[in-house]
Design a protein around this motif. Structure first.
Motif, PDB file in Angstrom:
ATOM      1  N   PRO A  65      -0.965  11.029  14.332  1.00  6.45           N
ATOM      2  CA  PRO A  65      -0.115  10.651  12.494  1.00  6.45           C
ATOM      3  C   PRO A  65       0.491  12.141  11.858  1.00  6.45           C
ATOM      4  O   PRO A  65       0.670  13.515  12.001  1.00  6.45           O
ATOM      5  N   ASP A  87      -7.736  11.423  13.568  1.00  2.00           N
ATOM      6  CA  ASP A  87      -7.628   9.688  13.944  1.00  2.00           C
ATOM      7  C   ASP A  87      -6.522   9.806  15.583  1.00  2.00           C
ATOM      8  O   ASP A  87      -6.967   8.094  15.635  1.00  2.00           O
ATOM      9  N   ILE A 146       0.782   3.915  -2.820  1.00  2.00           N
ATOM     10  CA  ILE A 146       0.392   5.635  -3.090  1.00  2.00           C
ATOM     11  C   ILE A 146       1.779   6.357  -3.381  1.00  2.00           C
ATOM     12  O   ILE A 146       1.962   7.937  -2.797  1.00  2.00           O
ATOM     13  N   TYR A 187      -8.078  13.874   9.687  1.00  2.00           N
ATOM     14  CA  TYR A 187      -6.804  13.665   9.962  1.00  2.00           C
ATOM     15  C   TYR A 187      -7.095  14.464  11.863  1.00  2.00           C
ATOM     16  O   TYR A 187      -5.893  13.653  12.431  1.00  2.00           O
ATOM     17  N   LEU A 225      -3.877  -4.405  12.512  1.00  2.00           N
ATOM     18  CA  LEU A 225      -3.379  -3.309  12.024  1.00  2.00           C
ATOM     19  C   LEU A 225      -4.412  -2.708  10.731  1.00  2.00           C
ATOM     20  O   LEU A 225      -4.235  -2.673  10.241  1.00  2.00           O
ATOM     21  N   ASN A 226      -4.246  -1.512  11.304  1.00  2.00           N
ATOM     22  CA  ASN A 226      -5.616  -1.055  10.187  1.00  2.00           C
ATOM     23  C   ASN A 226      -3.953   0.966   9.764  1.00  2.00           C
ATOM     24  O   ASN A 226      -3.603   1.367  11.281  1.00  2.00           O
ATOM     25  N   ALA A 227      -4.042   1.126   9.342  1.00  2.00           N
ATOM     26  CA  ALA A 227      -2.946   2.269   8.271  1.00  2.00           C
ATOM     27  C   ALA A 227      -4.279   3.018   8.920  1.00  2.00           C
ATOM     28  O   ALA A 227      -5.000   2.931   8.082  1.00  2.00           O
ATOM     29  N   LEU A 228      -3.659   4.787   8.484  1.00  2.00           N
ATOM     30  CA  LEU A 228      -4.718   5.591   7.598  1.00  2.00           C
ATOM     31  C   LEU A 228      -4.205   5.946   6.453  1.00  2.00           C
ATOM     32  O   LEU A 228      -5.105   5.839   5.808  1.00  2.00           O
ATOM     33  N   MET A 229      -3.380   6.148   6.654  1.00  2.39           N
ATOM     34  CA  MET A 229      -2.561   6.324   4.767  1.00  2.39           C
ATOM     35  C   MET A 229      -3.470   7.373   3.838  1.00  2.39           C
ATOM     36  O   MET A 229      -4.546   6.668   3.346  1.00  2.39           O
ATOM     37  N   MET A 230      -3.922   7.990   4.531  1.00  3.92           N
ATOM     38  CA  MET A 230      -5.055   8.927   4.157  1.00  3.92           C
ATOM     39  C   MET A 230      -4.889  10.147   2.623  1.00  3.92           C
ATOM     40  O   MET A 230      -3.109  10.780   3.817  1.00  3.92           O
ATOM     41  N   GLU A 231      -4.558  10.505   1.789  1.00  5.22           N
ATOM     42  CA  GLU A 231      -4.447  11.601   0.917  1.00  5.22           C
ATOM     43  C   GLU A 231      -5.100  12.566   1.192  1.00  5.22           C
ATOM     44  O   GLU A 231      -6.245  12.707   1.569  1.00  5.22           O
ATOM     45  N   GLY A 267      -8.141   6.834  16.834  1.00  4.81           N
ATOM     46  CA  GLY A 267      -7.338   5.635  16.997  1.00  4.81           C
ATOM     47  C   GLY A 267      -7.614   5.006  19.107  1.00  4.81           C
ATOM     48  O   GLY A 267      -7.467   4.301  18.930  1.00  4.81           O
ATOM     49  N   THR A 313       0.434  14.683  -0.219  1.00  6.66           N
ATOM     50  CA  THR A 313       0.943  15.183   1.000  1.00  6.66           C
ATOM     51  C   THR A 313      -0.142  13.971   1.503  1.00  6.66           C
ATOM     52  O   THR A 313      -1.278  13.384   1.358  1.00  6.66           O
ATOM     53  N   PHE A 314       0.325  13.288   1.992  1.00  7.99           N
ATOM     54  CA  PHE A 314      -0.384  11.645   2.964  1.00  7.99           C
ATOM     55  C   PHE A 314      -0.126  12.389   4.725  1.00  7.99           C
ATOM     56  O   PHE A 314       0.546  12.752   5.442  1.00  7.99           O
ATOM     57  N   ALA A 315      -1.101  11.520   4.583  1.00 15.21           N
ATOM     58  CA  ALA A 315      -1.091  11.832   6.682  1.00 15.21           C
ATOM     59  C   ALA A 315      -1.290  10.111   6.256  1.00 15.21           C
ATOM     60  O   ALA A 315      -1.264   9.062   6.241  1.00 15.21           O
ATOM     61  N   LEU A 316       0.140   9.487   7.236  1.00 14.25           N
ATOM     62  CA  LEU A 316       0.777   8.282   7.993  1.00 14.25           C
ATOM     63  C   LEU A 316       0.765   8.346   9.478  1.00 14.25           C
ATOM     64  O   LEU A 316       1.240   9.255  10.135  1.00 14.25           O
ATOM     65  N   ARG A 317       0.567   7.228  10.181  1.00 15.97           N
ATOM     66  CA  ARG A 317       0.661   6.386  11.701  1.00 15.97           C
ATOM     67  C   ARG A 317       2.011   6.713  11.705  1.00 15.97           C
ATOM     68  O   ARG A 317       2.742   5.909  10.899  1.00 15.97           O
ATOM     69  N   SER A 329     -10.218   0.729   3.696  1.00 17.93           N
ATOM     70  CA  SER A 329      -9.289  -0.177   3.314  1.00 17.93           C
ATOM     71  C   SER A 329      -9.284  -1.134   4.158  1.00 17.93           C
ATOM     72  O   SER A 329      -9.238  -2.221   3.927  1.00 17.93           O
ATOM     73  N   GLN A 368       1.079  -1.022   0.105  1.00 14.11           N
ATOM     74  CA  GLN A 368      -0.251   0.212   0.215  1.00 14.11           C
ATOM     75  C   GLN A 368       1.165   1.228   0.028  1.00 14.11           C
ATOM     76  O   GLN A 368       1.077   1.935  -0.637  1.00 14.11           O
ATOM     77  N   ARG A 415      -6.859  -3.011  -3.149  1.00 10.20           N
ATOM     78  CA  ARG A 415      -7.110  -3.271  -1.891  1.00 10.20           C
ATOM     79  C   ARG A 415      -8.302  -2.678  -0.740  1.00 10.20           C
ATOM     80  O   ARG A 415      -8.458  -3.181   0.142  1.00 10.20           O
ATOM     81  N   GLU A 442       3.532   2.826  10.505  1.00  4.61           N
ATOM     82  CA  GLU A 442       2.985   2.954   8.815  1.00  4.61           C
ATOM     83  C   GLU A 442       4.795   3.719   8.691  1.00  4.61           C
ATOM     84  O   GLU A 442       5.728   2.899   7.916  1.00  4.61           O
ATOM     85  N   LEU A 460     -10.140   2.341  16.348  1.00  8.10           N
ATOM     86  CA  LEU A 460     -10.609   3.152  14.700  1.00  8.10           C
ATOM     87  C   LEU A 460      -9.822   3.965  13.996  1.00  8.10           C
ATOM     88  O   LEU A 460      -8.976   4.657  14.413  1.00  8.10           O
ATOM     89  N   SER A 461     -10.046   5.009  12.959  1.00  3.54           N
ATOM     90  CA  SER A 461      -8.772   5.459  12.247  1.00  3.54           C
ATOM     91  C   SER A 461      -9.838   6.223  12.516  1.00  3.54           C
ATOM     92  O   SER A 461     -10.752   6.855  11.784  1.00  3.54           O
ATOM     93  N   GLY A 462      -9.071   7.952  11.469  1.00  5.68           N
ATOM     94  CA  GLY A 462     -10.025   8.994  10.927  1.00  5.68           C
ATOM     95  C   GLY A 462     -10.905   8.771  10.020  1.00  5.68           C
ATOM     96  O   GLY A 462     -11.344   9.868   9.721  1.00  5.68           O
TER      97      GLY A 462
END
Lengths: 81, 637
Positions: free
Chosen positions: A54, B334, A34, B331, B444-450, B338, A63-67, B368, A30, B76, A70, B342-344
């Motif tokens: 994050p 989140d 991205i 964001y 395992l919960n990822a955020l990965m948000m654009e 969390g 631009t991405f928000a990551l925890r 996802s 993933q 995904r 990750e 949960l995630s944002g």
């Protein structure tokens, strides 16, 4: 150095994404999808209050928000500005 | 023997729009098809299926399909799976597209180009659309479309997605196309079948090298900061200011939903009343008149009244979404989300659940993580949807005195606010509990948000979005709710009371008998048989409870009048403990069949809806029981 250790405002370049066994395989894929690919430029834009929450990171021109969990997987080398 | 379904498809060519999320694809789709689009769901899943028609300059008509945004063709999320299935020709009820338009955001070629390479490998005829060239140019990025076309071996058309004339060149190009022979646009390097995980990473690396090469050849190998968005983010995502601004924005939205909706709601109310009055004059007093007035008008009209509130809430959600603020709100939240596992990302579906849980549950499709999505679906019904409002309003005006507290706050408003808070707190508590019930591997919960660049929302896109919401809601009113209210009318009208009956007619009907049986179950929480009856039709839709109570109390006016006339009746007839208990019941009770149906469709089975039904009923009963007992203890019974 991993992405979560980089301070806001510092630029860097992705070296690789750590392979951490099957459980993380999906997260790794993933991250690649991205845009976290070797050679890609990154910049940490901001972190939450007291460095918590994050991380906001620019990869390429998106631009991405990551925890943090990750961000730990991404190995980067800081670049001189 | 295996049976295969036979599908018939319209004869026009099917053109699919493919692209990354935030590449301006939907804006382009809106430009190309305008009002000639329809929204439905893909069969089997609730991912929205947007299709529109475009008449070319040659008068030829083509169908355009807006595929859900995807980062890669290795699926995904549910959204991405739908996109993949359509492109492979595996989607039920959909033919394989004849042509794929790969939409590229000129600002973000590196990631976007990888999707084009993946699409090329599928062997479908492809055209590359270079979108947002104007924004890129302003940022100093000049993309040479001709050189790009040479590098990719595919035709490239430039468009300015957000301006109305931006799509003209594309329309012209599509008009000039030889639709009988599209194979010239097909790549020779074909790779069939869904990509396996290993293939995918191998392709990712190869594609990356190729993309680097292309960008190098085009002299685009540098990073471009987005100054405007960065400056706005410095304020809007500030660790202290950001959450405060978000709270103000949300407060303003809820304020607007209630205050702006008053006039249009009154207008719908009087229109329904007027129609009822007209029917009363025109028709003789028989069962048909009762069916039309007490069944159809009271039921469907009573629901239609919430259209303004739903539209106002959606108006704001669409503005937040179009402007790019919504993912930023997610964001900011989140960390808070969390805490309960949960995630944002769950914020957006939960926010739209305040209008109605169904679109909220549909909005979970972009999450996802399967676990997060499931938990979000399970708690979405606890967000106070607008259908609960009439019940709350009725009970509050009957039992809570109109009293001013400090600072202009009034008691009735405070109680309403507390009911909203109770729903949110309940939902968070359930999510927190579920954290301990889901297995480790789903944790395992990822955020990965654009976070897309900020944009000014465009009126056209807002109008199209609102119209689509209204259409979905109206179809629901015309469908399941209408059927349910007619069924309810029948159940509570037949069999007719005996000649020497003394009580209200409904007592002798099927619904009356059901209610009296249920009253045994509900007696411990303080509900009388009238409330118990009303809960039966209330299963169809909460708002029907008000009109059912009215029917039960032997009133035969429309639901609106009924609500007014009910107030003195129930405030005399019920104890305060009963009223509070009923309010507590409605905070949690799963009183809407359409939501259950949506959950079933969304999760692909009966397991989750049954889990949801049982836990919500248990929670509602428990909350009502505690409320009733505590209130009785204080002498309110």
């Amino acid at each position: 150095m991993n992405l979560h250790e980089i301070l806001p405002g510092i630029r860097g370049r992705v070296k690789r994404i750590a392979a951490l066994g099957d459980q993380h395989e999906d997260v790794r894929g993933q991250l690649e999808d991205i845009g976290f690919l070797p050679g890609e430029r990154i910049e940490v834009l901001r972190k939450g209050l007291l460095g918590q929450g994050p991380i906001l990171v620019r990869v390429g021109s998106s631009t991405f928000a990551l925890r943090e969990s990750e961000a730990q997987l991404i190995e980067v080398e800081p670049l001189e500005v | 023997m295996s049976e295969s379904k036979v599908h018939f498809f319209p004869s026009e060519p099917l053109v699919a729009l493919l692209g990354n999320p935030n590449c301006g694809k939907t804006a382009l789709f809106n430009l190309l098809t305008g009002s000639r689009q329809k929204v439905a769901n893909y069969s089997g899943v609730t991912v929205e299926r947007k299709e529109g028609r475009l008449t070319l300059n040659t008068q030829k008509v083509i169908r355009i399909l807006d595929l859900p945004g995807a980062y890669s063709l290795y699926p995904r999320s549910l959204d991405e799976r739908v996109t993949c299935n359509v492109l492979h020709g595996n989607a039920e009820g959909e033919k394989r597209p004849d042509l794929v338009l790969c939409v590229l955001n000129a600002m973000n070629l590196r990631r976007n180009l990888r999707l084009v390479l993946a699409a090329k490998r599928l062997g479908l005829p492809c055209i590359v659309i270079l979108n947002m060239v104007d924004v890129a140019q302003r940022q100093g990025l000049k993309v040479d479309a001709k050189a790009l076309s040479k590098e990719l071996g595919l035709p490239v058309v430039s468009t300015i997605g957000i301006q109305s004339h931006g799509a003209d060149e594309l329309k012209q190009y599509l008009s000039d196309l030889d639709w009988k022979n599209l194979s010239a646009l097909r790549s020779s390097d074909i790779d069939e079948g869904i990509e396996s995980s290993r293939d995918h990473s191998a392709h990712t690396e190869l594609d990356n090298v190729q993309v680097q090469q292309i960008l190098h050849n085009l002299h685009l190998d540098h990073i471009t900061p987005d100054r405007l968005s960065d400056r706005l983010d410095a304020v809007l995502l500030h660790p202290v200011l950001g959450p405060i601004i978000l709270a103000v924005v949300l407060f303003f939205i809820f304020q607007a939903v209630f205050s702006w909706a008053v006039l249009p709601m009154e207008a719908i109310e009087s229109a329904v009343d007027w129609l009822g009055g007209l029917l009363t004059q025109l028709l003789p007093n028989n069962w048909l008149r009762s069916l039309l007035i007490d069944g159809v008008l009271a039921g469907a009209g009573g629901v239609l009244i919430f259209l303004p509130q739903i539209l106002i809430l959606y108006f704001f959600i669409l503005i937040l979404e179009e402007s790019g603020y919504l993912p930023r709100a997610a964001y900011l939240l989140d960390r808070l989300m969390g805490k309960v596992g949960l995630s944002g990302r769950s914020f957006i579906p939960l926010l739209s659940s305040f209008a109605c849980a169904i679109p909220g549950i549909m909005a979970t499709r972009s999450i996802s993580s399967a676990r997060d999505r499931l938990v979000t679906i399970l708690i979405a019904p606890m967000m106070t949807c607008s259908a609960r409002l009439p019940v709350y309003a009725l009970l509050i005006s009957a039992f809570i005195p109109e009293r001013k507290l400090w600072a202009g706050l009034d008691l009735q408003g405070l109680v309403l606010f507390l009911l909203y808070v109770a729903g949110i707190v309940g939902a968070m508590a359930v999510a927190w509990v579920l954290k301990y019930f889901t297995s480790e591997k789903f944790r395992l919960n990822a955020l990965m948000m654009e976070l897309p660049s900020y944009h000014l929302p465009r009126l056209g896109n807002l109008a199209i979005g609102l119209w689509q919401r209204a259409e979905i809601f109206l179809r629901r009113v015309g469908g399941i709710i209408l059927i349910m209210t007619v069924c309810l009318w029948a159940l509570s009208s037949f069999p007719l009371p005996p000649e020497n009956a003394t009580g209200a007619a409904i007592q002798y009907s099927i619904a009356g008998m059901m209610g009296q049986a249920l009253a045994v179950v509900f007696e411990p929480i303080g509900f009388n048989w009238q409330i118990s009856i009303a809960l039966v039709p209330g299963m169809a839709a909460r708002e029907v409870v008000v009109s059912s109570l009215a029917t039960v109390y032997a009133l035969s006016s429309s639901s609106v009048d009924a609500a007014d006339a009910l107030v003195p009746l129930i405030s005399k007839g019920w104890s305060l403990a009963t009223a509070l208990s009923l309010l507590a019941w409605f905070v949690f009770a799963p009183q809407c069949l359409s939501t259950i149906a949506a959950v079933k469709r969304e999760t692909g089975g009966w397991k989750i809806p049954i889990v949801m039904l049982s836990y919500l009923f248990a929670l509602a009963y428990l909350a009502a029981f505690i409320t009733f007992r505590v209130a009785s203890y204080f002498g309110l019974a």
